[in-house]
Structures are given as C-alpha cells and as structure tokens.
Design an enzyme around this catalytic site. Structure first.
Site, PDB file in Angstrom:
ATOM      1  N   PHE A 178       0.872  -1.362   0.165  1.00 24.83           N
ATOM      2  CA  PHE A 178      -0.066  -0.081  -0.131  1.00 24.83           C
ATOM      3  C   PHE A 178       1.042   1.310  -0.069  1.00 24.83           C
ATOM      4  O   PHE A 178       0.537   2.247  -0.553  1.00 24.83           O
ATOM      5  CB  PHE A 178      -1.026   0.110   1.295  1.00 24.83           C
ATOM      6  CG  PHE A 178      -0.447   0.326   2.250  1.00 24.83           C
ATOM      7  CD1 PHE A 178      -0.071   1.744   2.694  1.00 24.83           C
ATOM      8  CD2 PHE A 178       0.288  -0.732   3.486  1.00 24.83           C
ATOM      9  CE1 PHE A 178       0.823   2.082   3.959  1.00 24.83           C
ATOM     10  CE2 PHE A 178       1.171  -0.145   4.387  1.00 24.83           C
ATOM     11  CZ  PHE A 178       1.029   1.401   4.613  1.00 24.83           C
ATOM     12  N   LYS A 237      -1.401  -6.837  -9.339  1.00 27.15           N
ATOM     13  CA  LYS A 237      -2.315  -6.881  -8.136  1.00 27.15           C
ATOM     14  C   LYS A 237      -2.047  -5.843  -7.120  1.00 27.15           C
ATOM     15  O   LYS A 237      -1.079  -6.085  -6.417  1.00 27.15           O
ATOM     16  CB  LYS A 237      -2.243  -8.245  -7.528  1.00 27.15           C
ATOM     17  CG  LYS A 237      -3.515  -8.807  -6.759  1.00 27.15           C
ATOM     18  CD  LYS A 237      -3.954  -7.849  -5.710  1.00 27.15           C
ATOM     19  CE  LYS A 237      -3.244  -8.106  -4.499  1.00 27.15           C
ATOM     20  NZ  LYS A 237      -3.536  -7.215  -3.280  1.00 27.15           N
ATOM     21  N   ARG A 277      -5.580  -1.444  -0.294  1.00 28.41           N
ATOM     22  CA  ARG A 277      -5.998  -0.440   0.426  1.00 28.41           C
ATOM     23  C   ARG A 277      -6.023   0.832  -0.189  1.00 28.41           C
ATOM     24  O   ARG A 277      -6.831   1.843   0.011  1.00 28.41           O
ATOM     25  CB  ARG A 277      -5.075  -0.153   1.699  1.00 28.41           C
ATOM     26  CG  ARG A 277      -5.273  -1.429   2.549  1.00 28.41           C
ATOM     27  CD  ARG A 277      -4.142  -1.302   3.661  1.00 28.41           C
ATOM     28  NE  ARG A 277      -3.726  -2.665   3.796  1.00 28.41           N
ATOM     29  CZ  ARG A 277      -2.434  -2.860   4.508  1.00 28.41           C
ATOM     30  NH1 ARG A 277      -2.071  -1.766   5.271  1.00 28.41           N
ATOM     31  NH2 ARG A 277      -1.995  -4.090   4.731  1.00 28.41           N
ATOM     32  N   SER A 317       5.376  -7.039   2.928  1.00 31.96           N
ATOM     33  CA  SER A 317       5.943  -7.403   4.498  1.00 31.96           C
ATOM     34  C   SER A 317       7.011  -8.717   4.431  1.00 31.96           C
ATOM     35  O   SER A 317       6.630  -9.606   3.495  1.00 31.96           O
ATOM     36  CB  SER A 317       4.914  -7.468   5.635  1.00 31.96           C
ATOM     37  OG  SER A 317       4.135  -8.494   5.224  1.00 31.96           O
ATOM     38  N   CYS A 373       9.660   1.639   3.216  1.00 30.66           N
ATOM     39  CA  CYS A 373      10.532   0.938   3.473  1.00 30.66           C
ATOM     40  C   CYS A 373      11.946   1.286   3.760  1.00 30.66           C
ATOM     41  O   CYS A 373      12.634   0.488   4.215  1.00 30.66           O
ATOM     42  CB  CYS A 373      10.329  -0.359   2.558  1.00 30.66           C
ATOM     43  SG  CYS A 373      10.913   0.390   0.766  1.00 30.66           S
ATOM     44  N   GLU A 403       8.845  -4.553  12.885  1.00 27.86           N
ATOM     45  CA  GLU A 403       8.822  -3.301  11.997  1.00 27.86           C
ATOM     46  C   GLU A 403       7.698  -2.553  12.601  1.00 27.86           C
ATOM     47  O   GLU A 403       6.394  -3.080  12.335  1.00 27.86           O
ATOM     48  CB  GLU A 403       8.622  -3.766  10.676  1.00 27.86           C
ATOM     49  CG  GLU A 403       8.442  -2.603   9.651  1.00 27.86           C
ATOM     50  CD  GLU A 403       8.404  -3.122   8.208  1.00 27.86           C
ATOM     51  OE1 GLU A 403       7.950  -4.079   7.923  1.00 27.86           O
ATOM     52  OE2 GLU A 403       8.782  -2.544   7.351  1.00 27.86           O
TER      53      GLU A 403
HETATM   54  P1  NAD Z   1       1.604  -6.822   2.865  1.00 24.34           P
HETATM   55  O1  NAD Z   1       2.730  -7.814   2.941  1.00 24.34           O
HETATM   56  O2  NAD Z   1       0.557  -6.667   4.178  1.00 24.34           O
HETATM   57  O3  NAD Z   1       0.812  -6.673   1.485  1.00 24.34           O
HETATM   58  C1  NAD Z   1       1.702  -6.467   0.150  1.00 24.34           C
HETATM   59  C2  NAD Z   1       0.671  -7.400  -0.779  1.00 24.34           C
HETATM   60  O4  NAD Z   1       0.564  -8.755  -0.491  1.00 24.34           O
HETATM   61  C3  NAD Z   1      -0.610  -6.623  -0.760  1.00 24.34           C
HETATM   62  O5  NAD Z   1      -1.063  -6.672  -2.346  1.00 24.34           O
HETATM   63  C4  NAD Z   1      -1.578  -7.695  -0.038  1.00 24.34           C
HETATM   64  O6  NAD Z   1      -2.838  -7.658  -0.649  1.00 24.34           O
HETATM   65  C5  NAD Z   1      -0.799  -9.249  -0.372  1.00 24.34           C
HETATM   66  N1  NAD Z   1      -0.842  -9.885   0.739  1.00 24.34           N
HETATM   67  C6  NAD Z   1      -1.231  -9.492   2.103  1.00 24.34           C
HETATM   68  N2  NAD Z   1      -1.420 -10.565   2.773  1.00 24.34           N
HETATM   69  C7  NAD Z   1      -1.313 -11.726   2.150  1.00 24.34           C
HETATM   70  C8  NAD Z   1      -1.154 -13.029   2.366  1.00 24.34           C
HETATM   71  N3  NAD Z   1      -1.296 -13.599   3.400  1.00 24.34           N
HETATM   72  N4  NAD Z   1      -1.084 -13.950   1.228  1.00 24.34           N
HETATM   73  C9  NAD Z   1      -0.969 -13.422   0.078  1.00 24.34           C
HETATM   74  N5  NAD Z   1      -0.906 -12.018  -0.209  1.00 24.34           N
HETATM   75  C10 NAD Z   1      -1.074 -11.297   0.676  1.00 24.34           C
HETATM   76  O7  NAD Z   1       2.294  -5.187   2.914  1.00 24.34           O
HETATM   77  P2  NAD Z   1       1.681  -3.655   2.993  1.00 24.34           P
HETATM   78  O8  NAD Z   1       1.321  -3.340   4.450  1.00 24.34           O
HETATM   79  O9  NAD Z   1       0.670  -3.360   2.024  1.00 24.34           O
HETATM   80  O10 NAD Z   1       3.031  -2.859   3.026  1.00 24.34           O
HETATM   81  C11 NAD Z   1       3.870  -2.525   3.812  1.00 24.34           C
HETATM   82  C12 NAD Z   1       5.189  -3.386   3.960  1.00 24.34           C
HETATM   83  O11 NAD Z   1       5.871  -3.634   2.712  1.00 24.34           O
HETATM   84  C13 NAD Z   1       6.011  -3.188   5.074  1.00 24.34           C
HETATM   85  O12 NAD Z   1       6.444  -4.368   5.658  1.00 24.34           O
HETATM   86  C14 NAD Z   1       7.336  -2.737   4.072  1.00 24.34           C
HETATM   87  O13 NAD Z   1       8.474  -2.587   4.788  1.00 24.34           O
HETATM   88  C15 NAD Z   1       7.247  -3.312   2.902  1.00 24.34           C
HETATM   89  N6  NAD Z   1       7.868  -2.568   1.792  1.00 24.34           N
HETATM   90  C16 NAD Z   1       8.903  -3.244   1.413  1.00 24.34           C
HETATM   91  C17 NAD Z   1       9.668  -2.613   0.379  1.00 24.34           C
HETATM   92  C18 NAD Z   1      10.942  -2.944  -0.242  1.00 24.34           C
HETATM   93  O14 NAD Z   1      11.453  -2.520  -1.105  1.00 24.34           O
HETATM   94  N7  NAD Z   1      11.742  -4.021   0.539  1.00 24.34           N
HETATM   95  C19 NAD Z   1       8.824  -1.408  -0.265  1.00 24.34           C
HETATM   96  C20 NAD Z   1       7.832  -0.915   0.149  1.00 24.34           C
HETATM   97  C21 NAD Z   1       7.241  -1.593   1.316  1.00 24.34           C
END
Ligand code: NAD
Length: 498
Positions: free
Chosen positions: A149, A173, A177, A226, A281, A382
């Site tokens: 998000f 995808k 949010r 995440s 991130c 985190e």
């Molecule tokens: P998230 O992991 O909750 O969701 C990311 C994506 O995965 C979304 O599209 C969501 O619909 C999907 N998803 C969520 N739960 C799932 C599951 N159980 N099974 C399959 N798909 C699922 O992350 P978020 O809250 O949207 O974003 C924040 C996180 O992203 C933080 O941990 C942040 O550090 C990380 N992030 C990392 C980077 C990087 O470059 N390393 C960049 C941006 C964000």
C-alpha cells in the site's frame, strides 16, 4: 459508494466476486469506495487475456515498444498532480510527497525507454575457425506484480515498465487499501497505444495472490510487501517453478557519529523517520547515537519532531499525514505502549494527537522513544509508522554489530565527517542499500533496488539492470556456415575450439 473494478483486456470489468474491501479516506476516517476482491476465476481470466496478448506483444519491434513507452512517459508526466492526489486521498501521505513518489516511478519508465540499448546482446567473431557466437534475451511470458500500500504508484512502476518493455505481458495486483491509482495508470497505458491485454489490473487480497502464485501460465512474480508475506510468496511461487523476487520489510538504522554536524544529521533524521508518516520501507526507524553526544542528539530530535505539522494530506501546510487505516494506527500505538512498558523513555509522544476538524482521521503524531534496547519488541518489530527509536552504542564497531545482528537488511545510513569511518561502515554492514550522510539511499532507476537477509527473498534485486535480467532469459547461438570445399569429416570427441 464508488466501486473499484478490475482492468482486464483494455477495459473495466466487475469480475465474478461478491466480496469487497473498503477503501478508507485516512484523513477523515470515513470509507470512500469499495474495491472488488478477485476470485480464482477472475485471476485466471486476466492471465488468459495476458497470455493471448503475449503472442503479439513479444514479437513487437523494439521501436514499436519504445514508441509506447515514450508516449506513456509523457502522459504520466502530464497527469502527475492527478496521480499524486489519488495517492494522497487513499494512502494519506501529503500531496508533495506523493508527487515525489510518482517522479521516482517515472525514473524507471525513462530507464525502460532505453530498452533497445539494455537488450543488446553480445557477439564474438571466430570463436573457433569459421564459428561465431552471439547472445540475446527473450521475454518470459505473463509476469505478475504484487504491490504494497505504501507506494501505490512507484512500487508497481519498479516492475511493469521493465517487464513490458522486455516484451512480457503484465498482471498487476495492487494493494487493496489504495487501488485507484493503478486504474488511471491502466488508462494512460491504453492512451499511449499499448495493445489491450498487455497491462492488466486485478484487485484482491490473499485469495487472488495465491491464484497468481499457483497459475501455470504465470512465468515470474515480483512482490514487494512485508516479510512474512514475502517469505510465503517466494516459497509458494518457486514451488511451481516460477522466477521470484520478493522484497520484504525493513528496520533501517542510522548511525550518528559525534563528529557529524548535529543540525544536518537531525534534520535528515526527521525527514527519514517521519516523511510519509514512517510508512516507507526505507524510513529510518532506529537512530544509533554513538559515544558522547547522545543526549544532545535526543534533545535536538525532540524539539524538531515536536514541531512537525501533522494534518490531512491534501492540506498544503501539512508536513505529515495520517497512517493508512485504523488497524495500522492501533498497531503502531500498541508498539509504542510496549516500548514504554519495557522501560524505554517516550521523549515525544504522538499517541494522543487529535487534528482539529479531522477527529476521526487515522493520525499518530511523530514519536521519539529513547533508551531503546535490542531485546525490546518496539525495536524487533517493524513498526511502519511515525516512530523513531533511539539506541546508544559505545563506538562505531558496536553500532555496526547491532545493525548486523538485526534480521532485516534493507537500508542503513551513517552521519559522519570521517571518510575512514564511512568506508569501514560501508564495507562492514550486511545491508543492501547504504547512505553516507544520505538517510534514504534509494538507488536511482539505473541501479537496482534491494535489501539483504529478511528484506529480500530471491536472487535478483528490482529495476535497473537486474530488473532487465529478471524479466528476460538468455539464448546463446553458435553458428557455422561451412564452406563445403573445406569440409572435414565426422569427429567423435567433444568439440573444442580450433
Ligand atoms: P503486505 O505484505 O501486507 O501486503 C503486500 C501485498 O501482499 C498486498 O498486495 C496484499 O494484498 C498482499 N497480501 C497480504 N497478505 C497476504 C497473504 N497472507 N497472502 C498473499 N498475499 C497477501 O504489505 P503492506 O502492509 O501493503 O506494505 C507494507 C510492507 O511492505 C512493510 O513491511 C514494508 O517494509 C514493505 N515494503 C517493502 C519494500 C521494499 O522495497 N523492501 C518497499 C515497500 C514496502
């Protein structure tokens, strides 16, 4: 209420699901739209459409592809403010920050405009007598992008400009949010002349993600989100033979050496910890004060954090907006509570913040927690919110050991005026992206982005040269055009160069 639909085959489609997600306005705390959550059938439909489009798009000339890329670049540039406002309304970040996100995404589109140069192969003349060798790279097929998000435009733009310019077709995808920006992007692609079916958007939650991971016609998956989900994506998609890059969460440390300029370091710490309400991130969430001077650093940070103007993202006077959902707010407040319970000192407390006129908004004020130690939950987890933990270390080497003991390895920074210390730091930390007096060292589009350890699962970093490599596979051709007059007979030993 507005319903946000999928974009498949060049048009909006409601899909087959009866399930919806709520899209909130974080500044008001009110629901503003509902997003359809795809079923396996919807995902299958999108992948089928993308697979059909691959037949033609993969054969398109490099000039046909770059013509579309350049047109897309112009359209995103022209609609930057609109995209930034859509981001702000669903994510909560301030509009100027959202504009910066679109700009950094556009850097990747511009990188992809140079795809003819990036896809050039090698040629070796006369590797053996009368034998030449050359290599080139081909697209993989249908590739999927699954996004978080926190950067609804920039993170998908790390993926699809390169995937598409390499000749693949794409199923995105986005986060459920803040899904709307991806639909404007889809319209801009269509306006730029991208054939229908090359770029598709499927909205959804875990069900749609798992359908993409399991689908036999998806060749590769790029994921950013995440760590627990990144680990799941990597395990499940590699099990079905896909190429996977799964970028995870982070806990980014900034070391402050006493020889650093305190004003410069604290200004940059503020921006890195509290910009976008810490929902980056590459946000700095742990400051490590080295040696004497920790108390002075905490005092300056306390003053500056208390002065940050918090308000709705659309208000030009706001420097920091709300966090994305009530659940995110509750989680962040819970972690600050746990820090307090475990003995850390709350130097600036954002828990009770109320923004007049936006009493139901998901606001958490800038929070500084001092005297944090590595075993505390507030350090280990985190937080992904506007919270800066301050730890103390006796010297540079113990600060480096602290960073290396952390399970994440996304980004890190050092503030110092010593080249020797900076060099020791850059060579010793087990982290993918390092800043020297630069607190958010996000690599430019022509480098690749990626962390180490629990911040990335897979072999290749995202965008830049590793992105081109991720979305293509190599062919090497060995050629001989024999002169029949000089033909030699069959030989049964393994061929060697002559
Ligand atoms: P998230 O992991 O909750 O969701 C990311 C994506 O995965 C979304 O599209 C969501 O619909 C999907 N998803 C969520 N739960 C799932 C599951 N159980 N099974 C399959 N798909 C699922 O992350 P978020 O809250 O949207 O974003 C924040 C996180 O992203 C933080 O941990 C942040 O550090 C990380 N992030 C990392 C980077 C990087 O470059 N390393 C960049 C941006 C964000």
């Amino acid at each position: 209420m507005r319903t946000i639909e999928h974009w498949i085959g060049g048009k909006l489609t409601p899909g087959t699901s009866t399930r919806h997600g709520t899209v909130w306005n974080p500044a008001t705390g009110q629901p503003q739209a509902q997003v359809v959550l795809a079923t396996r059938r919807d995902v299958d439909n999108a992948v089928r459409v993308a697979a059909d489009a691959f037949a033609e798009w993969s054969q398109s000339s490099l000039s046909a592809r770059t013509k579309v890329l350049f047109a897309f670049r112009e359209l995103v540039n022209a609609r930057m403010d609109e995209l930034a406002e859509i981001i702000s309304d669903e994510h909560g970040k301030v509009v100027s920050d959202a504009r910066g996100e679109v700009r950094r995404g556009l850097d990747v589109v511009e990188f992809a405009c140079g795809i003819p140069q990036l896809l050039k192969g090698d040629y070796s003349d006369q590797v053996s007598t009368g034998v030449d060798v050359f290599s080139f790279r081909e697209p993989l097929g249908v590739v999927a992008g699954i996004a978080p998000f926190n950067f609804p435009v920039m993170v998908p733009m790390w993926m699809y400009p390169i995937g598409i310019s390499c000749g693949n077709t794409f199923v995105l995808k986005p986060s459920e949010r803040d899904p709307s920006a991806s639909l404007l992007v889809a319209r801009l692609w269509a306006e730029a002349g991208l054939p229908d079916g090359v770029f598709n958007v499927v909205h959804g939650d875990a069900e749609s993600v798992d359908a993409l991971l399991d689908h036999p016609d998806v060749a590769a998956v790029s994921f950013v989100g995440s760590t627990p989900v990144a680990r799941h994506i990597h395990a499940r998609a590699t099990a079905t033979g896909k190429r996977v890059q799964a970028l995870g969460g982070a806990k980014n440390h900034a070391i402050v050496i006493p020889d650093a300029d305190l004003d410069f370091a604290s200004d940059h710490l503020m921006a890195a910890a509290f910009g976008s309400a810490g929902e980056r991130c590459m946000a700095i969430s742990a400051a490590v004060a080295v040696g004497a001077g920790a108390d002075a650093l905490v005092e300056v940070v306390r003053q500056k954090a208390s002065a940050i103007r918090v308000g709705p993202g659309r208000d030009a006077a706001s420097e920091m907006g709300p966090v994305v959902t009530q659940a995110a707010k509750d989680r962040i407040v819970g972690l600050i509570d746990s820090g307090e319970r475990s003995g850390a000192r709350i130097a600036v407390d954002g828990r009770g913040l109320v923004v007049p006129g936006h009493e139901s908004g998901f606001f958490v004020g800038p929070t500084v927690i001092d005297q944090v130690t590595p075993e505390m939950e507030v350090y280990r987890e985190e937080i992904f919110g506007p919270v800066l933990c301050v730890l103390r270390a006796d010297d540079v080497d113990s600060a480096i050991r602290l960073i290396n003991a952390n399970s994440y390895g996304n980004g890190t920074a050092i503030f110092t005026s010593s080249g020797e210390i900076a060099r020791r730091f850059q060579r010793s930390v087990k982290v993918g992206m390092i800043g020297i007096n630069v607190p958010i060292p996000v690599p430019m589009a022509y480098y690749s982005f990626g962390g180490w350890k629990d911040s990335l699962f897979g072999e290749r970093h995202i965008h830049g040269p590793e992105g081109v490599s991720f979305y293509t596979r190599a062919k090497v051709v060995t050629t001989r055009w024999p002169n029949v007059e000089h033909a030699t007979g069959a030989s049964y030993h393994f061929p060697t160069a002559v």
